[in-house]
Design an enzyme around this catalytic site. Sequence first.
Site, PDB file in Angstrom:
ATOM      1  N   TYR A   1       0.837  -1.196   0.000  1.00 56.65           N
ATOM      2  CA  TYR A   1       0.000   0.000   0.000  1.00 56.65           C
ATOM      3  C   TYR A   1       0.873   1.246   0.000  1.00 56.65           C
ATOM      4  O   TYR A   1       1.929   1.268   0.637  1.00 56.65           O
ATOM      5  CB  TYR A   1      -0.892   0.047   1.251  1.00 56.65           C
ATOM      6  CG  TYR A   1      -2.083  -0.869   1.169  1.00 56.65           C
ATOM      7  CD1 TYR A   1      -3.224  -0.490   0.487  1.00 56.65           C
ATOM      8  CD2 TYR A   1      -2.061  -2.118   1.769  1.00 56.65           C
ATOM      9  CE1 TYR A   1      -4.328  -1.327   0.410  1.00 56.65           C
ATOM     10  CE2 TYR A   1      -3.163  -2.964   1.700  1.00 56.65           C
ATOM     11  CZ  TYR A   1      -4.295  -2.566   1.021  1.00 56.65           C
ATOM     12  OH  TYR A   1      -5.367  -3.388   0.934  1.00 56.65           O
TER      13      TYR A   1
ATOM     14  N   TYR B   1      -0.419  -9.794  -0.048  1.00 62.83           N
ATOM     15  CA  TYR B   1       0.484  -9.294   0.999  1.00 62.83           C
ATOM     16  C   TYR B   1       0.288 -10.101   2.278  1.00 62.83           C
ATOM     17  O   TYR B   1      -0.797 -10.582   2.560  1.00 62.83           O
ATOM     18  CB  TYR B   1       0.313  -7.791   1.229  1.00 62.83           C
ATOM     19  CG  TYR B   1      -1.043  -7.317   1.705  1.00 62.83           C
ATOM     20  CD1 TYR B   1      -1.405  -7.383   3.052  1.00 62.83           C
ATOM     21  CD2 TYR B   1      -1.955  -6.768   0.801  1.00 62.83           C
ATOM     22  CE1 TYR B   1      -2.642  -6.921   3.479  1.00 62.83           C
ATOM     23  CE2 TYR B   1      -3.185  -6.303   1.224  1.00 62.83           C
ATOM     24  CZ  TYR B   1      -3.524  -6.384   2.557  1.00 62.83           C
ATOM     25  OH  TYR B   1      -4.749  -5.933   2.975  1.00 62.83           O
TER      26      TYR B   1
ATOM     27  N   ARG C   1      -3.122 -12.264   2.572  1.00 62.03           N
ATOM     28  CA  ARG C   1      -4.451 -11.899   2.091  1.00 62.03           C
ATOM     29  C   ARG C   1      -4.609 -12.266   0.619  1.00 62.03           C
ATOM     30  O   ARG C   1      -3.695 -12.062  -0.174  1.00 62.03           O
ATOM     31  CB  ARG C   1      -4.683 -10.374   2.193  1.00 62.03           C
ATOM     32  CG  ARG C   1      -4.723  -9.732   3.558  1.00 62.03           C
ATOM     33  CD  ARG C   1      -5.907 -10.077   4.433  1.00 62.03           C
ATOM     34  NE  ARG C   1      -7.166 -10.456   3.811  1.00 62.03           N
ATOM     35  CZ  ARG C   1      -8.121  -9.620   3.406  1.00 62.03           C
ATOM     36  NH1 ARG C   1      -7.962  -8.329   3.526  1.00 62.03           N
ATOM     37  NH2 ARG C   1      -9.240 -10.068   2.893  1.00 62.03           N
TER      38      ARG C   1
ATOM     39  N   HIS D   1     -10.543  -2.800  -1.677  1.00 67.40           N
ATOM     40  CA  HIS D   1     -11.473  -2.277  -0.671  1.00 67.40           C
ATOM     41  C   HIS D   1     -12.449  -1.321  -1.345  1.00 67.40           C
ATOM     42  O   HIS D   1     -12.052  -0.511  -2.185  1.00 67.40           O
ATOM     43  CB  HIS D   1     -10.709  -1.536   0.427  1.00 67.40           C
ATOM     44  CG  HIS D   1      -9.757  -2.414   1.184  1.00 67.40           C
ATOM     45  ND1 HIS D   1     -10.097  -3.052   2.353  1.00 67.40           N
ATOM     46  CD2 HIS D   1      -8.475  -2.776   0.933  1.00 67.40           C
ATOM     47  CE1 HIS D   1      -9.059  -3.752   2.794  1.00 67.40           C
ATOM     48  NE2 HIS D   1      -8.056  -3.600   1.944  1.00 67.40           N
TER      49      HIS D   1
HETATM   50 FE   LIG Z   1      -6.237  -4.671   2.081  1.00 66.66          FE
END
Ligand SMILES: [Fe+2]
Length: 233
Positions: free
Chosen positions: A104, A143, A153, A158
């Site tokens: 991210y 990740y 994950r 999202h």
């Molecule tokens: Fe996420």
Amino acid sequence: MDPIPYRRETPGTQPPALSPEYRSTVLRSPRKPLIVLPHTLSEVTGPIFGRDRLQPNDADLTAQHKERPIGDRMIVAGRVIDENDRPVAGTLVEIWQANSAGRYFHPRDSRDAPLDPNFTGGGRTITDAQGNYRFITIKPGYYPWENHPNAWRPAHIHFSLFGPAFATRLVTQMYFSGDPLIPLDPILGGVPDPAARLRLVSSLDLESSRPEWALAYRFDIVLRGHAATPMEG
Ligand SMILES: [Fe+2]
């Protein structure tokens, strides 16, 4: 005038506040019985995010910087509808996601994976009169996270939706069909009804893809009723 209270969700479609396999829910779920706070008119009537606030590349996450980001370009599109298949128009849809290396663009993500200077990973748009939304982005990478030993994950995006007021915000995650990490994911696994879990998995939509350019994935969002999309509490 008293505002009409929000309708309760259909049992099984939404994850419970406490889902012990998903470790963060152990600390953040309520310990005491919930208290109903009746909302007032101001909480259900505004403020509204208007179309005039959108920037030209808000819905194209591959065009927000100087160059194209690295990764598999894709189109993510769908409809926001209510339980009777009626379109929900004028809804602000926001997405955020990791880059193609699973990192991210955020100060708290310092893991050993490269940042992409051409990818911030945030987008927004507003549904049209038919409830349609459409983003251009890249496929997010996997990740690791600290939920349990060797936890990773599945690839996900999202989503946040705003209706006519801040009190109507809904947050969820979209996954990809055939991802081998899906059955191991305690966040998705926290949704009790297997059919409801499937509603978080997008499907490949070849018809909406652009040949030689990008594949398309379809993700419809149903706001309530027996076919409601699971949302985070
Ligand atoms: Fe996420």
